[in-house]
Design a protein around this motif. Structure first.
Motif, mmCIF file in Angstrom:
data_model
loop_
_atom_site.group_PDB
_atom_site.id
_atom_site.type_symbol
_atom_site.label_atom_id
_atom_site.label_comp_id
_atom_site.label_asym_id
_atom_site.label_seq_id
_atom_site.Cartn_x
_atom_site.Cartn_y
_atom_site.Cartn_z
ATOM 1 N N GLU A 45 -6.678 -25.247 -8.807
ATOM 2 C CA GLU A 45 -7.478 -24.814 -7.649
ATOM 3 C C GLU A 45 -6.591 -24.595 -6.423
ATOM 4 O O GLU A 45 -6.767 -23.616 -5.690
ATOM 5 N N ARG A 46 -5.646 -25.473 -6.201
ATOM 6 C CA ARG A 46 -4.747 -25.331 -5.048
ATOM 7 C C ARG A 46 -3.850 -24.110 -5.190
ATOM 8 O O ARG A 46 -3.562 -23.424 -4.209
ATOM 9 N N ILE A 47 -3.419 -23.827 -6.399
ATOM 10 C CA ILE A 47 -2.604 -22.625 -6.621
ATOM 11 C C ILE A 47 -3.446 -21.375 -6.371
ATOM 12 O O ILE A 47 -2.981 -20.428 -5.720
ATOM 13 N N ILE A 48 -4.662 -21.367 -6.866
ATOM 14 C CA ILE A 48 -5.556 -20.213 -6.646
ATOM 15 C C ILE A 48 -5.763 -19.990 -5.147
ATOM 16 O O ILE A 48 -5.753 -18.841 -4.674
ATOM 17 N N ASN A 49 -5.943 -21.060 -4.403
ATOM 18 C CA ASN A 49 -6.102 -20.926 -2.951
ATOM 19 C C ASN A 49 -4.865 -20.290 -2.326
ATOM 20 O O ASN A 49 -4.983 -19.437 -1.440
ATOM 21 N N GLU A 50 -3.688 -20.686 -2.772
ATOM 22 C CA GLU A 50 -2.454 -20.096 -2.240
ATOM 23 C C GLU A 50 -2.312 -18.637 -2.668
ATOM 24 O O GLU A 50 -1.872 -17.796 -1.884
ATOM 25 N N ILE A 51 -2.704 -18.318 -3.873
ATOM 26 C CA ILE A 51 -2.678 -16.923 -4.332
ATOM 27 C C ILE A 51 -3.574 -16.070 -3.434
ATOM 28 O O ILE A 51 -3.171 -14.992 -2.975
ATOM 29 N N HIS A 52 -4.775 -16.555 -3.161
ATOM 30 C CA HIS A 52 -5.693 -15.805 -2.285
ATOM 31 C C HIS A 52 -5.128 -15.672 -0.877
ATOM 32 O O HIS A 52 -5.257 -14.618 -0.244
ATOM 33 N N MET A 71 9.311 -6.262 -8.615
ATOM 34 C CA MET A 71 9.057 -7.049 -7.419
ATOM 35 C C MET A 71 10.019 -6.600 -6.335
ATOM 36 O O MET A 71 11.200 -6.399 -6.595
ATOM 37 N N GLN A 72 9.475 -6.483 -5.146
ATOM 38 C CA GLN A 72 10.270 -5.960 -4.048
ATOM 39 C C GLN A 72 10.931 -7.035 -3.192
ATOM 40 O O GLN A 72 11.957 -6.785 -2.586
ATOM 41 N N ASP A 73 10.312 -8.215 -3.116
ATOM 42 C CA ASP A 73 10.852 -9.235 -2.216
ATOM 43 C C ASP A 73 10.410 -10.626 -2.653
ATOM 44 O O ASP A 73 9.722 -10.790 -3.657
ATOM 45 N N GLU A 74 10.803 -11.621 -1.856
ATOM 46 C CA GLU A 74 10.496 -13.013 -2.205
ATOM 47 C C GLU A 74 8.996 -13.327 -2.170
ATOM 48 O O GLU A 74 8.537 -14.186 -2.918
ATOM 49 N N VAL A 75 8.242 -12.628 -1.317
ATOM 50 C CA VAL A 75 6.795 -12.851 -1.269
ATOM 51 C C VAL A 75 6.159 -12.427 -2.593
ATOM 52 O O VAL A 75 5.359 -13.169 -3.177
ATOM 53 N N GLU A 76 6.516 -11.255 -3.067
ATOM 54 C CA GLU A 76 5.979 -10.789 -4.345
ATOM 55 C C GLU A 76 6.439 -11.702 -5.485
ATOM 56 O O GLU A 76 5.668 -12.000 -6.394
ATOM 57 N N GLN A 77 7.681 -12.123 -5.420
ATOM 58 C CA GLN A 77 8.196 -13.025 -6.448
ATOM 59 C C GLN A 77 7.408 -14.335 -6.473
ATOM 60 O O GLN A 77 7.021 -14.825 -7.538
ATOM 61 N N GLN A 78 7.135 -14.899 -5.309
ATOM 62 C CA GLN A 78 6.365 -16.136 -5.224
ATOM 63 C C GLN A 78 4.946 -15.915 -5.743
ATOM 64 O O GLN A 78 4.404 -16.760 -6.453
ATOM 65 N N GLU A 131 -2.515 -12.982 -0.961
ATOM 66 C CA GLU A 131 -3.140 -11.663 -1.077
ATOM 67 C C GLU A 131 -3.662 -11.193 0.273
ATOM 68 O O GLU A 131 -3.440 -10.038 0.667
ATOM 69 N N ARG A 132 -4.355 -12.085 0.991
ATOM 70 C CA ARG A 132 -4.948 -11.705 2.282
ATOM 71 C C ARG A 132 -3.903 -11.516 3.384
ATOM 72 O O ARG A 132 -3.967 -10.563 4.157
ATOM 73 N N SER A 133 -2.942 -12.438 3.454
ATOM 74 C CA SER A 133 -2.016 -12.423 4.593
ATOM 75 C C SER A 133 -0.764 -11.585 4.366
ATOM 76 O O SER A 133 -0.138 -11.155 5.336
ATOM 77 N N GLU A 134 -0.396 -11.368 3.127
ATOM 78 C CA GLU A 134 0.859 -10.668 2.866
ATOM 79 C C GLU A 134 0.671 -9.359 2.090
ATOM 80 O O GLU A 134 1.055 -8.300 2.544
ATOM 81 N N LEU A 135 0.092 -9.453 0.919
ATOM 82 C CA LEU A 135 0.053 -8.322 0.018
ATOM 83 C C LEU A 135 -0.924 -7.246 0.447
ATOM 84 O O LEU A 135 -0.653 -6.057 0.282
ATOM 85 N N ASP A 136 -2.067 -7.632 1.033
ATOM 86 C CA ASP A 136 -3.060 -6.633 1.457
ATOM 87 C C ASP A 136 -2.568 -5.780 2.610
ATOM 88 O O ASP A 136 -3.130 -4.708 2.855
ATOM 89 N N HIS A 137 -1.543 -6.215 3.309
ATOM 90 C CA HIS A 137 -1.091 -5.500 4.517
ATOM 91 C C HIS A 137 0.142 -4.642 4.246
ATOM 92 O O HIS A 137 0.808 -4.224 5.183
ATOM 93 N N ARG A 138 0.404 -4.349 3.048
ATOM 94 C CA ARG A 138 1.600 -3.547 2.736
ATOM 95 C C ARG A 138 1.274 -2.099 2.596
ATOM 96 O O ARG A 138 0.230 -1.680 2.259
#
Length: 160
Positions: free
Chosen positions: A143-150, A1-8, A153-160
């Protein structure tokens, strides 16, 4: 893991696995009739459910622990959530003597004294009722966790 976003993100993925384990344990209850087996399955479900809400630590150095905030819990099911965490933290996963209310006795004669300890158990009927109330809570939190995971993915991880 590279940072706190990936860790979360990884923490949330593990949280979904914990909740899925909790649901699997609850689903297994219908296969058994013996109260000792059912109690173990309920204990497993409660401990697995509570794991993401407890203090967890990641490899990224920060001052915050990893834990799901209460905002993941639907207000209508807060009492089921609170009871689950109380059971986990006081009766199942930790040795809280105040909750267990142990009574030490001494029997026998010298030199053969023995010292049994009697605990105040959680009533089985209460555990069964709680187990029946847990699945809707677990599914909504999941369900709420899955929504946060998505979202991550869209706002942070996909843009790396």
């Amino acid at each position: 893991m590279q940072d706190e976003v990936e860790q979360q993100y990884v923490f949330l993925r593990f949280a979904t696995a914990d909740l899925e384990q909790s649901l699997r344990s609850l689903a297994m209850i219908s296969r058994y009739r013996k109260s000792d087996v059912i109690s173990v399955l309920i204990r497993d479900a409660v401990v697995a459910y509570g794991r993401p809400f407890s203090n967890n630590y990641g490899p990224i150095a920060n001052k915050q622990t990893l834990r799901l905030p209460g905002s993941y819990v639907p207000p209508a099911l807060k009492s089921v959530h609170n009871r689950s965490l109380s059971l986990r933290n006081h009766a199942f996963a930790h040795t809280d003597l105040a909750t267990l209310d142990p009574r030490l006795s001494r029997f026998g004669t010298k030199p053969n004294h023995f010292y049994p300890i009697r605990l105040t158990p959680v009533p089985f009927a209460s555990l069964r009722a709680h187990a029946k109330a847990m699945p809707p809570l677990i599914r909504l939190v999941h369900e709420r966790i899955i929504n946060e995971i998505h979202r991550l993915e869209r706002s942070e991880l996909d843009h790396r």
